[in-house]
Structures are given as C-alpha cells and as structure tokens.
Design an enzyme around this catalytic site. Structure first.
Site: not given
Ligand code: PGA
Length: 248
Positions: A10, A12, A93, A95, A163, A169, A208, A229
């Site tokens: 992803n 983003k 998601h 976010e 998630e 992140g 992560s 991500g």
């Molecule tokens: P990350 O994001 O691997 O940067 O933690 C995962 C995601 O939001 O899909």
C-alpha cells in the site's frame, strides 16, 4: 483449508512516475515465487501506468466511492479504477477511518461497489491504541467485521486485513499471541456471518511488517499474508517479505 498467502503493498500518498521503476523488481519477485500472490495499491494517478508497466502484477486502488457514478467531487468510482487497470481496492483503511471519518458502514458499501464492478477487495479493520489499552481490541474488531463484511463475501473476491492503528507506520507490532488471537476472533466472527465460506477468506496482518518480522508473523495460524505500507515502497524492502511468505 489451504489459503494462498497474499503479500499486498500500500503506497498510500507516496510515489510518482519515477517510483514505478520499483515495480519491476517487485514483479520479478512475484513471478519467481508463484506460490504467493503479490499485489500493490498505488495512488490513483499511477494506476494506469503501473498496470501497463507490469501487466503480470496485481495493481490496485487504495479506496473507491460507494456509488458507481455521480456528483461526488474529488472521488473516484470502482468502475473508473477498474478501467484504469486496477484489479483490486483497499477499503476501510484506518487512515481513512481516522482522517476521513469513514465508518464500517462506508467500508461495507464500498466493498459492495468494488465487487459489483469486478474488483477484489482488501477490507481493513483494527483498533486504536486507546481501544487496545482499554481492553476493547477484540470487541472493536468483531464489531467492525460485523458491520462491514458483505453477506455475499467469500474468498474469491474478499480478503480481510487486521491492522491495529497504533502499529501502522510506527515500527511497533503487537505480540505474536495478540496477532494470532485477533485473527482467530475475526475468523470466528466471519464464520458466524457467512458460514463455511469464512474458511476461504484470507486474513492479512498489517502494521510495521518488514523483511525482519515477516516470517514470524506469516507463520501464525490464520495469518494468510501481509498488508505492507512503508516497506512496500521499494523492491529492496518489499521483496524479502514476498520471499519470506514463499518460504513457509
Ligand atoms: P506500515 O503500513 O506497513 O507502514 O505500518 C501498513 C498499512 O497501513 O497498510
């Protein structure tokens, strides 16, 4: 039931035309590891070029609107991303739940829109840090699944992703027991809702994931892949996650 592992990236709101070069290395790793499904959700603006550049790789969107068309300034429909070359979309998601105040009902409606327009779906759920600290992680995830999983869901078109928001992140991950426990709860909730079809639905872990922790996470029961991500932005970081999945 054997479920093929899926490693999905992803991007983003990252990436530009130059970054599409990363997809070559990712596509090469995908074809070298045919036992694993590999997918990358890129920004809307890059979908068409990405799909043309690496036709063998599943390219997707990060969101779609729940309507097929209409007066929705700034939004993009499932049919539009499909025409651009996307074969899947992420919905719900965290976010978007956080920044755009999307609800589980929105995720449900968007999943249905994606499905009727020929996209497969990665439907996300996950608790906030405050919810986990209050001991509510399991109940939050159960409620999200209950409100967002379409009645006709099955593994041919839908994948669930757990998630935890506080792990995204941040470089922090839940313990292996915590991940396995939420995945088991999500599977049980789906089974209550859609019966045996739940056994065919993959459940990804996201938050992560890196080349260093992927093997441990991906070998847990009910963890059928990863949604990645930061570590999906370059082939150097993403390919080790694909090879870790293939080695299981
Ligand atoms: P990350 O994001 O691997 O940067 O933690 C995962 C995601 O939001 O899909």
């Amino acid at each position: 039931m054997m479920r093929r592992k899926l490693v999905a990236g992803n991007w983003k709101m990252n990436g530009n035309r130059a970054a599409l070069a990363e997809l070559n290395g990712i596509a090469a790793a995908a074809s070298a590891n045919p036992a694993v499904d590999v997918a990358v959700a890129v920004p809307f603006t890059l979908i068409e070029r990405a799909a043309e550049r690496v036709p063998g790789l599943a390219i997707g969107a990060q969101d779609v609107h729940d309507a097929d068309k209409g007066a929705h300034t700034g939004c993009t429909s499932a049919a539009q991303v499909r025409e651009a070359g996307a074969v899947f979309t992420i919905v719900g998601h965290s976010e978007r739940r956080g920044d755009q105040h999307e609800t589980s009902h929105d995720a449900w409606a968007k999943s249905a829109a994606a499905h009727r327009n020929g996209l497969t779906v990665i439907l996300c759920c996950g608790e906030t840090e405050a919810e986990r600290d209050a001991g509510r992680a399991e109940r939050v995830v159960q409620a999200q699944v209950e409100k967002s999983l379409p009645d006709d869901a099955d593994g041919s078109w839908l994948t669930l992703a757990y998630e935890p928001r506080w792990a995204i992140g941040t470089g922090r991950t839940p313990t292996m027991d915590e991940i396995a426990s939420i995945h088991a709860i999500a599977r049980a909730k789906m089974r209550q809702m859609i019966g045996d079809r739940a056994d065919g639905v993959r459940i990804l872990y996201g938050g992560s994931v890196t080349g260093d922790n992927a093997a441990a996470i991906l070998s847990l029961d009910n963890v059928d892949g990863a949604l990645v991500g930061g570590a999906s932005l370059t082939a150097t970081k993403f390919v080790p996650i694909i090879t870790a999945a293939a080695a299981l």
